[in-house]
Design a protein around this motif. Structure first.
Motif, PDB file in Angstrom:
ATOM      1  N   ASP A   3       0.845  -1.191   0.000  1.00 38.71           N
ATOM      2  CA  ASP A   3       0.000   0.000   0.000  1.00 38.71           C
ATOM      3  C   ASP A   3       0.878   1.238   0.000  1.00 38.71           C
ATOM      4  O   ASP A   3       2.059   1.204   0.367  1.00 38.71           O
ATOM      5  CB  ASP A   3      -0.955  -0.002   1.194  1.00 38.71           C
ATOM      6  N   PHE A   4       0.294   2.362  -0.418  1.00 34.38           N
ATOM      7  CA  PHE A   4       1.062   3.581  -0.623  1.00 34.38           C
ATOM      8  C   PHE A   4       1.688   4.107   0.666  1.00 34.38           C
ATOM      9  O   PHE A   4       2.821   4.611   0.658  1.00 34.38           O
ATOM     10  CB  PHE A   4       0.182   4.658  -1.259  1.00 34.38           C
ATOM     11  N   LYS A   5       0.961   4.042   1.784  1.00 36.46           N
ATOM     12  CA  LYS A   5       1.514   4.557   3.029  1.00 36.46           C
ATOM     13  C   LYS A   5       2.758   3.785   3.449  1.00 36.46           C
ATOM     14  O   LYS A   5       3.729   4.363   3.934  1.00 36.46           O
ATOM     15  CB  LYS A   5       0.451   4.518   4.133  1.00 36.46           C
ATOM     16  N   SER A   6       2.740   2.471   3.246  1.00 35.07           N
ATOM     17  CA  SER A   6       3.909   1.668   3.592  1.00 35.07           C
ATOM     18  C   SER A   6       5.088   2.017   2.702  1.00 35.07           C
ATOM     19  O   SER A   6       6.223   2.166   3.170  1.00 35.07           O
ATOM     20  CB  SER A   6       3.583   0.171   3.456  1.00 35.07           C
ATOM     21  N   PHE A  27       8.786  -2.886  -8.105  1.00 36.85           N
ATOM     22  CA  PHE A  27       8.577  -3.454  -9.443  1.00 36.85           C
ATOM     23  C   PHE A  27       7.517  -4.544  -9.410  1.00 36.85           C
ATOM     24  O   PHE A  27       6.597  -4.562 -10.245  1.00 36.85           O
ATOM     25  CB  PHE A  27       9.885  -4.019 -10.007  1.00 36.85           C
ATOM     26  N   GLN A  28       7.618  -5.464  -8.476  1.00 41.65           N
ATOM     27  CA  GLN A  28       6.641  -6.552  -8.396  1.00 41.65           C
ATOM     28  C   GLN A  28       5.242  -6.009  -8.134  1.00 41.65           C
ATOM     29  O   GLN A  28       4.252  -6.485  -8.710  1.00 41.65           O
ATOM     30  CB  GLN A  28       7.051  -7.539  -7.290  1.00 41.65           C
ATOM     31  N   PHE A  29       5.155  -4.993  -7.286  1.00 43.33           N
ATOM     32  CA  PHE A  29       3.873  -4.357  -6.982  1.00 43.33           C
ATOM     33  C   PHE A  29       3.286  -3.684  -8.215  1.00 43.33           C
ATOM     34  O   PHE A  29       2.114  -3.879  -8.555  1.00 43.33           O
ATOM     35  CB  PHE A  29       4.081  -3.343  -5.855  1.00 43.33           C
ATOM     36  N   GLN A  30       4.088  -2.907  -8.911  1.00 43.14           N
ATOM     37  CA  GLN A  30       3.589  -2.160 -10.071  1.00 43.14           C
ATOM     38  C   GLN A  30       3.292  -3.066 -11.254  1.00 43.14           C
ATOM     39  O   GLN A  30       2.368  -2.798 -12.031  1.00 43.14           O
ATOM     40  CB  GLN A  30       4.598  -1.071 -10.454  1.00 43.14           C
ATOM     41  N   ALA A  31       4.050  -4.151 -11.388  1.00 47.17           N
ATOM     42  CA  ALA A  31       3.781  -5.106 -12.475  1.00 47.17           C
ATOM     43  C   ALA A  31       2.415  -5.750 -12.313  1.00 47.17           C
ATOM     44  O   ALA A  31       1.788  -6.165 -13.303  1.00 47.17           O
ATOM     45  CB  ALA A  31       4.865  -6.181 -12.498  1.00 47.17           C
ATOM     46  N   LEU A  32       1.929  -5.796 -11.083  1.00 46.24           N
ATOM     47  CA  LEU A  32       0.613  -6.376 -10.803  1.00 46.24           C
ATOM     48  C   LEU A  32      -0.483  -5.323 -10.767  1.00 46.24           C
ATOM     49  O   LEU A  32      -1.566  -5.515 -11.337  1.00 46.24           O
ATOM     50  CB  LEU A  32       0.657  -7.116  -9.461  1.00 46.24           C
ATOM     51  N   ASN A  34      -0.382  -1.847 -11.688  1.00 44.01           N
ATOM     52  CA  ASN A  34      -0.422  -0.763 -12.675  1.00 44.01           C
ATOM     53  C   ASN A  34      -0.855  -1.344 -14.022  1.00 44.01           C
ATOM     54  O   ASN A  34      -0.087  -2.044 -14.683  1.00 44.01           O
ATOM     55  CB  ASN A  34       0.955  -0.087 -12.782  1.00 44.01           C
ATOM     56  N   LYS A  35      -2.070  -1.035 -14.434  1.00 38.67           N
ATOM     57  CA  LYS A  35      -2.643  -1.619 -15.645  1.00 38.67           C
ATOM     58  C   LYS A  35      -1.802  -1.310 -16.877  1.00 38.67           C
ATOM     59  O   LYS A  35      -1.570  -2.199 -17.717  1.00 38.67           O
ATOM     60  CB  LYS A  35      -4.066  -1.096 -15.835  1.00 38.67           C
ATOM     61  N   CYS A  72      -1.235   3.001 -10.106  1.00 37.36           N
ATOM     62  CA  CYS A  72      -1.486   1.699  -9.499  1.00 37.36           C
ATOM     63  C   CYS A  72      -2.876   1.721  -8.880  1.00 37.36           C
ATOM     64  O   CYS A  72      -3.197   2.620  -8.102  1.00 37.36           O
ATOM     65  CB  CYS A  72      -0.433   1.389  -8.436  1.00 37.36           C
ATOM     66  N   GLY A  73      -3.672   0.733  -9.252  1.00 36.32           N
ATOM     67  CA  GLY A  73      -5.039   0.694  -8.737  1.00 36.32           C
ATOM     68  C   GLY A  73      -5.984   1.490  -9.598  1.00 36.32           C
ATOM     69  O   GLY A  73      -5.791   1.648 -10.807  1.00 36.32           O
ATOM     70  N   ASN A  74      -6.988   2.057  -8.958  1.00 34.81           N
ATOM     71  CA  ASN A  74      -8.056   2.775  -9.647  1.00 34.81           C
ATOM     72  C   ASN A  74      -7.739   4.261  -9.749  1.00 34.81           C
ATOM     73  O   ASN A  74      -7.416   4.909  -8.756  1.00 34.81           O
ATOM     74  CB  ASN A  74      -9.379   2.577  -8.881  1.00 34.81           C
ATOM     75  N   GLN A  75      -7.869   4.821 -10.943  1.00 31.91           N
ATOM     76  CA  GLN A  75      -7.596   6.246 -11.160  1.00 31.91           C
ATOM     77  C   GLN A  75      -8.442   7.133 -10.244  1.00 31.91           C
ATOM     78  O   GLN A  75      -8.017   8.216  -9.832  1.00 31.91           O
ATOM     79  CB  GLN A  75      -7.852   6.610 -12.620  1.00 31.91           C
ATOM     80  N   ALA A  76      -9.632   6.670  -9.903  1.00 34.08           N
ATOM     81  CA  ALA A  76     -10.557   7.470  -9.095  1.00 34.08           C
ATOM     82  C   ALA A  76     -10.016   7.782  -7.706  1.00 34.08           C
ATOM     83  O   ALA A  76     -10.464   8.732  -7.058  1.00 34.08           O
ATOM     84  CB  ALA A  76     -11.900   6.745  -8.982  1.00 34.08           C
ATOM     85  N   GLN A  77      -9.026   7.012  -7.237  1.00 38.57           N
ATOM     86  CA  GLN A  77      -8.491   7.230  -5.896  1.00 38.57           C
ATOM     87  C   GLN A  77      -7.428   8.332  -5.862  1.00 38.57           C
ATOM     88  O   GLN A  77      -6.913   8.653  -4.787  1.00 38.57           O
ATOM     89  CB  GLN A  77      -7.920   5.927  -5.342  1.00 38.57           C
TER      90      GLN A  77
END
Length: 331
Positions: A3-6, A27-32, A34-35, A72-77
């Protein structure tokens, strides 16, 4: 760590020896998550699980920020975004911000590590064109630096050149340093204004780049020589940043940038963007761990070299750098 705070806490506390590990985790986080980056990796048939070191990580061309929400995740956030400058008709980049407050504090930490507390400066920001549009990360950073300096003399200047020079003259015997933070074309316009300048020993002149579409392009050495003669200083400082990055690098002269803890540069082959080069110069690929919420692995349009001290020297931009067709990789 997902998560971003971490990630923001890890970046805040980052030590150089932990860079590789955190970069691989991001990298592993964004590869999963980030669409756009995930689609890019799939198009290149990258086996994400096989990536074990930084040299194996693919870099996303920054052109993707022009036509896609690279998040990463939903643009709406994401509540807001920064936009790049550009000439009329150009598609500009958008870099969505997870937390503008975090970005500004991060920028302050980087600056103060190189130059000391902002409270030791009067910050005079000469940023025409940037001030006249919305969404500039440079303007947001300058505004925060102005406020953080806690000086009643700090402030923005648009085209009021005489007032700016008068302010420098007023402060030239002050105990604080004067930071003149200016976009390059505006500093050159000031030189050519015909106004006289009285030398100030406590003046630090910092150019932020920015010539495209405004003036005839000049090499950095030529620009710095012109500015040094006018301001009576022995060196011109520089800031290297871009909309697609949350970190900045600073040069204290000669265009040699010291990289902050959150950044690392790799050089790529100018004829093969997918390959790194062992040569002394090439295309600039940047890892910026402060981009944990978007994409930390950026293929820029700049050419550069790295010296023996690990400092980056930016040589210029690729010809025809508005590269077409890369978006065809993402469907």
């Amino acid at each position: 760590m997902n998560d971003f705070k971490s990630f923001s806490q890890a970046v805040d506390e980052l030590k150089q020896e932990d860079f590789d590990q955190l970069a691989l985790e991001i990298f592993q986080f964004q590869a999963l998550e980030n669409k756009i980056y995930r689609s890019y990796l799939n198009a290149r048939k990258i086996d994400v699980k096989s990536v074990q070191n930084l040299s194996q990580i693919p870099f996303l061309p920054i052109q993707f920020f022009k036509e896609h929400a690279v998040v990463c995740g939903n643009q709406a956030q994401f509540p807001s975004f920064f936009t790049s400058s550009g000439t009329t008709g150009m598609i500009t980049s958008r870099h969505y911000s997870w937390s503008e407050e975090w970005y500004l504090n991060h920028a302050r930490r980087i600056f103060e590590k190189e130059y000391g507390s902002l409270e030791g400066f009067h910050v005079l920001a000469l940023l025409p064109a940037y001030l006249e549009r919305k969404g500039s990360s440079l303007v947001s950073m300058a505004d925060f630096f102005i406020k953080s300096s806690q000086s009643k003399h700090s402030g923005f200047y648009l085209y009021n050149q005489a007032e700016l020079l008068s302010k420098i003259d007023q402060l030239k015997n002050d105990s604080r340093k004067i930071l003149l933070l200016g976009v390059t074309f505006a500093l050159l316009d000031l030189v050519e204004s015909g106004l006289e300048f009285s030398q100030a020993q406590n003046l630090l002149v910092m150019e932020t780049g920015g010539m495209k579409g405004r003036r005839k392009e000049m090499i950095r050495e030529e620009v710095h020589e012109v500015l040094m003669r006018f301001f009576g200083v022995s060196t011109i400082h520089s800031e290297y940043g871009m909309t697609e990055m949350m970190s900045q690098a600073y040069s204290k002269g000669g265009g040699n940038y010291t990289l902050p803890t959150t950044m690392r540069v790799f050089l790529r082959d100018v004829n093969d963007p997918f390959s790194l080069t062992p040569r002394s110069q090439g295309g600039i690929n940047i890892i910026d761990l402060a981009n944990f919420h978007s994409c930390s692995f950026l293929e820029t349009q700049d050419l550069g070299k790295i010296d023996r001290q690990g400092r980056l020297h930016v040589l210029g931009r690729f010809d025809n750098s508005e590269i077409r067709g890369c978006n065809l990789l993402v469907q």
